[in-house]
Design a protein around this motif. Structure first.
Motif, PDB file in Angstrom:
ATOM      1  N   ARG A 109      -4.130   2.638  -4.122  1.00  8.27           N
ATOM      2  CA  ARG A 109      -2.852   2.472  -3.438  1.00  8.27           C
ATOM      3  C   ARG A 109      -1.778   2.127  -4.451  1.00  8.27           C
ATOM      4  O   ARG A 109      -2.007   1.347  -5.368  1.00  8.27           O
ATOM      5  N   PHE A 110      -0.579   2.709  -4.296  1.00 10.97           N
ATOM      6  CA  PHE A 110       0.476   2.471  -5.273  1.00 10.97           C
ATOM      7  C   PHE A 110       0.922   1.013  -5.278  1.00 10.97           C
ATOM      8  O   PHE A 110       1.027   0.383  -6.326  1.00 10.97           O
ATOM      9  N   TRP A 111       1.197   0.449  -4.123  1.00 11.67           N
ATOM     10  CA  TRP A 111       1.755  -0.913  -4.068  1.00 11.67           C
ATOM     11  C   TRP A 111       0.727  -1.979  -4.410  1.00 11.67           C
ATOM     12  O   TRP A 111       1.090  -3.094  -4.775  1.00 11.67           O
ATOM     13  N   ALA A 112      -0.543  -1.664  -4.305  1.00  9.67           N
ATOM     14  CA  ALA A 112      -1.573  -2.646  -4.661  1.00  9.67           C
ATOM     15  C   ALA A 112      -1.696  -2.781  -6.174  1.00  9.67           C
ATOM     16  O   ALA A 112      -1.996  -3.863  -6.679  1.00  9.67           O
ATOM     17  N   GLY A 113      -1.491  -1.713  -6.910  1.00  8.14           N
ATOM     18  CA  GLY A 113      -1.576  -1.758  -8.366  1.00  8.14           C
ATOM     19  C   GLY A 113      -0.847  -0.575  -8.970  1.00  8.14           C
ATOM     20  O   GLY A 113      -1.458   0.476  -9.201  1.00  8.14           O
ATOM     21  N   PRO A 114       0.461  -0.687  -9.224  1.00  8.85           N
ATOM     22  CA  PRO A 114       1.238   0.478  -9.663  1.00  8.85           C
ATOM     23  C   PRO A 114       0.770   1.068 -10.994  1.00  8.85           C
ATOM     24  O   PRO A 114       0.742   2.290 -11.142  1.00  8.85           O
ATOM     25  N   LEU A 115       0.402   0.248 -11.957  1.00  8.06           N
ATOM     26  CA  LEU A 115      -0.052   0.781 -13.241  1.00  8.06           C
ATOM     27  C   LEU A 115      -1.379   1.518 -13.103  1.00  8.06           C
ATOM     28  O   LEU A 115      -1.581   2.583 -13.693  1.00  8.06           O
ATOM     29  N   ARG A 116      -2.261   0.960 -12.329  1.00  6.30           N
ATOM     30  CA  ARG A 116      -3.548   1.618 -12.083  1.00  6.30           C
ATOM     31  C   ARG A 116      -3.339   2.951 -11.368  1.00  6.30           C
ATOM     32  O   ARG A 116      -3.961   3.962 -11.701  1.00  6.30           O
ATOM     33  N   TRP A 157      -4.212   6.739 -12.698  1.00  4.40           N
ATOM     34  CA  TRP A 157      -4.996   7.656 -11.876  1.00  4.40           C
ATOM     35  C   TRP A 157      -4.235   8.963 -11.641  1.00  4.40           C
ATOM     36  O   TRP A 157      -4.798  10.053 -11.768  1.00  4.40           O
ATOM     37  N   ALA A 158      -2.931   8.856 -11.315  1.00  5.92           N
ATOM     38  CA  ALA A 158      -2.139  10.049 -11.036  1.00  5.92           C
ATOM     39  C   ALA A 158      -1.991  10.915 -12.284  1.00  5.92           C
ATOM     40  O   ALA A 158      -2.021  12.141 -12.200  1.00  5.92           O
ATOM     41  N   ALA A 159      -1.835  10.304 -13.462  1.00  7.22           N
ATOM     42  CA  ALA A 159      -1.711  11.073 -14.698  1.00  7.22           C
ATOM     43  C   ALA A 159      -2.997  11.833 -14.990  1.00  7.22           C
ATOM     44  O   ALA A 159      -2.969  12.929 -15.544  1.00  7.22           O
ATOM     45  N   ARG A 160      -4.118  11.265 -14.609  1.00  2.85           N
ATOM     46  CA  ARG A 160      -5.402  11.905 -14.873  1.00  2.85           C
ATOM     47  C   ARG A 160      -5.754  12.935 -13.800  1.00  2.85           C
ATOM     48  O   ARG A 160      -6.200  14.041 -14.111  1.00  2.85           O
ATOM     49  N   ARG A 176      -3.678  14.130 -11.065  1.00  3.67           N
ATOM     50  CA  ARG A 176      -2.581  14.990 -10.608  1.00  3.67           C
ATOM     51  C   ARG A 176      -1.486  15.041 -11.676  1.00  3.67           C
ATOM     52  O   ARG A 176      -0.382  14.539 -11.483  1.00  3.67           O
ATOM     53  N   PRO A 177      -1.777  15.661 -12.834  1.00  2.00           N
ATOM     54  CA  PRO A 177      -0.816  15.618 -13.941  1.00  2.00           C
ATOM     55  C   PRO A 177       0.504  16.338 -13.650  1.00  2.00           C
ATOM     56  O   PRO A 177       1.550  15.908 -14.128  1.00  2.00           O
ATOM     57  N   GLY A 178       0.475  17.392 -12.875  1.00  2.00           N
ATOM     58  CA  GLY A 178       1.715  18.107 -12.557  1.00  2.00           C
ATOM     59  C   GLY A 178       2.664  17.262 -11.726  1.00  2.00           C
ATOM     60  O   GLY A 178       3.859  17.181 -12.011  1.00  2.00           O
ATOM     61  N   TYR A 179       2.123  16.631 -10.694  1.00  2.00           N
ATOM     62  CA  TYR A 179       2.943  15.755  -9.857  1.00  2.00           C
ATOM     63  C   TYR A 179       3.440  14.561 -10.662  1.00  2.00           C
ATOM     64  O   TYR A 179       4.582  14.147 -10.544  1.00  2.00           O
ATOM     65  N   PHE A 180       2.549  13.989 -11.459  1.00  2.00           N
ATOM     66  CA  PHE A 180       2.917  12.820 -12.254  1.00  2.00           C
ATOM     67  C   PHE A 180       4.048  13.159 -13.217  1.00  2.00           C
ATOM     68  O   PHE A 180       5.028  12.415 -13.326  1.00  2.00           O
ATOM     69  N   ALA A 181       3.958  14.298 -13.904  1.00  2.00           N
ATOM     70  CA  ALA A 181       5.000  14.694 -14.855  1.00  2.00           C
ATOM     71  C   ALA A 181       6.316  14.955 -14.125  1.00  2.00           C
ATOM     72  O   ALA A 181       7.389  14.566 -14.612  1.00  2.00           O
ATOM     73  N   ALA A 182       6.263  15.591 -12.968  1.00  2.00           N
ATOM     74  CA  ALA A 182       7.482  15.882 -12.214  1.00  2.00           C
ATOM     75  C   ALA A 182       8.171  14.596 -11.760  1.00  2.00           C
ATOM     76  O   ALA A 182       9.389  14.460 -11.870  1.00  2.00           O
ATOM     77  N   VAL A 183       7.405  13.648 -11.260  1.00  4.84           N
ATOM     78  CA  VAL A 183       7.981  12.375 -10.817  1.00  4.84           C
ATOM     79  C   VAL A 183       8.510  11.595 -12.011  1.00  4.84           C
ATOM     80  O   VAL A 183       9.584  10.986 -11.948  1.00  4.84           O
ATOM     81  N   PHE A 184       7.801  11.633 -13.130  1.00  6.67           N
ATOM     82  CA  PHE A 184       8.239  10.919 -14.327  1.00  6.67           C
ATOM     83  C   PHE A 184       9.561  11.483 -14.844  1.00  6.67           C
ATOM     84  O   PHE A 184      10.505  10.735 -15.134  1.00  6.67           O
ATOM     85  N   ILE A 185       9.664  12.803 -14.925  1.00  7.53           N
ATOM     86  CA  ILE A 185      10.905  13.431 -15.402  1.00  7.53           C
ATOM     87  C   ILE A 185      12.038  13.181 -14.401  1.00  7.53           C
ATOM     88  O   ILE A 185      13.175  12.908 -14.790  1.00  7.53           O
TER      89      ILE A 185
END
Length: 80
Positions: free
Chosen positions: A7-14, A18-21, A23-32
């Motif tokens: 869950r995002f709100w339970a542990g944002p860094l974790r 997880w998302a970078a590993r 779902r890398p496409g979604y993670f990169a899009a949200v990061f940019i």
């Protein structure tokens, strides 16, 4: 990991790891996309510090001459 998505709100860094590993496409899009507001604030002062200024605005009207107009001659006009 126990196979469930974190869950995002339970542990944002974790969740970000997880998302970078997983779902890398979604993670990169949200990061940019998240960098957009920061770039909007930081880039213009850096550009000006490096000597790059905004271009002059494009004229929106045609300049009208201030003096009297010349009479055209030699074009086979029979106006006179």
């Amino acid at each position: 990991m126990n196979g469930t998505t974190p869950r995002f709100w339970a542990g944002p860094l974790r969740y970000c790891r997880w998302a970078a590993r997983e779902r890398p496409g979604y993670f990169a899009a949200v990061f940019i996309g998240a960098l957009g507001p920061a770039i909007l604030i930081t880039v213009p002062p850096i550009r000006r510090r490096l000597g790059d200024y905004d271009a002059a605005p494009i004229p929106m009207t045609y300049p009208v001459p201030t003096g009297p107009r010349k009479q055209l001659t030699g074009y086979d006009d029979d106006t006179e």
